[in-house]
Design an enzyme around this catalytic site. Structure first.
Site, PDB file in Angstrom:
ATOM      1  N   ASP A  85      11.851 -13.605 -58.125  1.00 39.58           N
ATOM      2  CA  ASP A  85      11.500 -14.583 -57.191  1.00 39.58           C
ATOM      3  C   ASP A  85      12.318 -15.522 -56.560  1.00 39.58           C
ATOM      4  O   ASP A  85      12.790 -16.551 -57.703  1.00 39.58           O
ATOM      5  CB  ASP A  85      10.051 -15.226 -58.012  1.00 39.58           C
ATOM      6  CG  ASP A  85       9.475 -16.131 -56.990  1.00 39.58           C
ATOM      7  OD1 ASP A  85       9.530 -15.990 -55.606  1.00 39.58           O
ATOM      8  OD2 ASP A  85       8.758 -17.143 -57.527  1.00 39.58           O
ATOM      9  N   ASP A 276      11.514 -15.355 -49.408  1.00 38.44           N
ATOM     10  CA  ASP A 276      10.784 -15.443 -50.635  1.00 38.44           C
ATOM     11  C   ASP A 276      10.502 -14.151 -51.133  1.00 38.44           C
ATOM     12  O   ASP A 276       9.453 -13.296 -50.895  1.00 38.44           O
ATOM     13  CB  ASP A 276       9.647 -16.140 -50.506  1.00 38.44           C
ATOM     14  CG  ASP A 276       8.849 -16.563 -51.830  1.00 38.44           C
ATOM     15  OD1 ASP A 276       9.101 -15.989 -52.873  1.00 38.44           O
ATOM     16  OD2 ASP A 276       7.839 -17.281 -51.976  1.00 38.44           O
TER      17      ASP A 276
END
Length: 479
Positions: A85, A276
């Protein structure tokens, strides 16, 4: 200190004391982990509530799976798949109190674990984590940090319980870390373990060659690679374009806006763009979601944008410094609805015989990086077309065209791909169905404030809400 040993392992490595220094970039495979066996095949493929054999399936969002990497924690090592992430900074593993995770970390079984007795709470875009801070040995791709921060879950929300991921490893900047201690990446940098202080992410297209049964299986499938210390030259073509980040928080750059058919949608002028990998969709403020959906000719129903596949614009891009970084055709879409009954026609507002594409973005994003400039989060549906580079020393993000590119070159290819993945029979879907005339209702749009009243009947509206709610619960947007 002179190197005590030279060996070839993921390239040339040098052992300096207890630290392993890699003199060239090190790539490790990312995998898509299919959802846990408790979730039905229909839910996995459609992300909605189950439908009966006599009821046509809705083209709800396709589950692409969590993009995960292999890590080991503790002594002896315990093995986990964790989400990679770039939108967060903490590294946590589910503990005994974590919801629905098949593998959890047991600190009492690790002789090297040190409990810091500090609580930690993290809120994501969907889901939350409550745990405690500890120190233990962590290894990723041959890099071993003997005293890495490991947050162990006391409880996690249900959002993390529908896949076999065991936690999250964040690669954003350390200022976001909930523990206030060095992140795994910061420790790699401070101990001079990387060939260059950068990492890069390439996301593959494993789903393109899967059958519905394979998509619903509980195995893993290739999902690209994460490269520490540089960029894998085999994952991109052309040049890497670099852009300075806005702040040492997330990987956010200043952008011109989102362009549709070569024109920037006015409401998106001057946005900031966050890269992201922990989010799959493109998530934007409500006013921008409405504006981009309108520019696409889409109808907004309960927070999702639907458009006639035959007439939707295909030239859509993130514009940065006057250059367009395009979405791949297949990444504009997260599912296809085949409007083959009067019921579906009434529910969605499109004529029977229309194939309707559900677009890969949503609203509800209200965070900013600098406290004032609107921000759009660009998740995997954008990043699959671009190898992204995260340069720590120079505080910049790079984008280069991913290789190989998507093989789906027409909307007909995209429609048939999604229908096949959703388990529909595509043998009768000719290319004319994806290039025909749009329905009269496909150009209408509903504002963010009015999404709850789309003119649907009570039963149809309830069914649609339940379907979309099921999609949300099976989604894992890590923002």
């Amino acid at each position: 200190m002179a190197p005590s040993l030279l060996v070839f392992y993921y390239g040339l490595t040098i052992f300096l004391g207890s630290a392993t220094v890699f003199s060239s970039p090190v790539s490790l495979p990312l995998v898509h982990r299919a959802p846990a066996s408790g979730v039905s095949k229909l839910d996995i493929v459609q992300r909605g509530i189950g439908s009966t054999p006599n009821r046509p399936r809705r083209g709800a969002r396709i589950r692409r799976g969590d993009v995960t990497l292999q890590v080991t924690v503790g002594t002896p090592p315990q093995h986990f798949l964790v989400t990679a992430d770039t939108g967060s900074s903490d590294f946590w593993i589910g503990g005994p109190g974590s919801y629905g995770m098949s593998q959890t970390f047991d600190p009492t079984s690790s002789s090297s674990y040190e409990d810091k007795n500090e609580p930690v709470y993290i809120r994501y875009g969907l889901g939350s984590f409550t745990g405690t801070v500890g120190i233990d040995t962590v290894t990723v791709a041959g890099f071993t940090i003997p005293e890495a921060v490991v947050e162990t879950g006391l409880s996690t929300s249900t959002a993390f319980g529908f896949s076999d991921m065991s936690g999250i490893m964040g690669f954003a900047w350390g200022q976001l870390s909930s523990s206030g201690l060095q992140t795994f990446t910061e420790q790699l940098v401070s101990q001079n373990m990387l060939a260059e202080n950068k990492f890069s992410v390439y996301l593959g297209r494993a789903l393109n060659n899967l059958t519905p049964d394979q998509a619903a299986s509980n195995g893993t499938m290739p999902a690209g690679s994460l490269t520490f210390g540089g960029v894998d030259s085999s994952t991109y073509t052309g040049d890497i374009d670099y852009f300075p980040i806005v702040a040492e928080l997330h990987w956010v750059v200043q952008a011109d806006g989102i362009s549709v058919n070569g024109q920037v949608v006015p409401d998106t002028n001057g946005i900031q763009a966050m890269m992201d990998t922990g989010t799959d969709l493109v998530v934007m403020p409500d006013n921008m979601f409405d504006a981009v959906s309108k520019a696409m000719g889409a109808t907004v129903i309960q927070g999702a944008a639907y458009v006639d596949c035959s007439s939707m614009p295909t030239n859509v891009a993130l514009r940065i410094q006057s250059k367009d970084y395009h979405f791949a055709l297949e990444d504009l879409v997260r599912g296809v609805v085949d409007i083959n009954s009067k019921t579906l026609s009434q529910e969605f507002g499109f004529k029977e015989g229309t194939q309707v594409c559900k677009l890969a973005w949503e609203g509800g994003q209200d965070d900013t990086e600098d406290g004032q400039t609107p921000m759009i989060i660009f998740g995997d549906y954008f990043l699959k077309a671009w190898t992204s580079v995260y340069d720590i020393d120079n505080k910049q993000v790079g984008l280069a065209a991913a290789a190989p590119a998507s093989s789906l070159s027409t909307m007909s290819d995209v429609v048939n791909f999604y229908l096949k993945l959703q388990g529909a029979d595509t043998s009768s879907n000719s290319s004319t169905k994806a290039t025909g005339t749009s329905s009269a209702g496909s150009s209408s749009e509903t504002s963010a404030a009015g999404r709850a009243s789309d003119g649907l009947g009570g039963i149809q509206l309830l069914t649609l809400i339940m379907s979309l709610l099921g999609a949300a619960l099976l989604s894992c947007h890590l923002v």
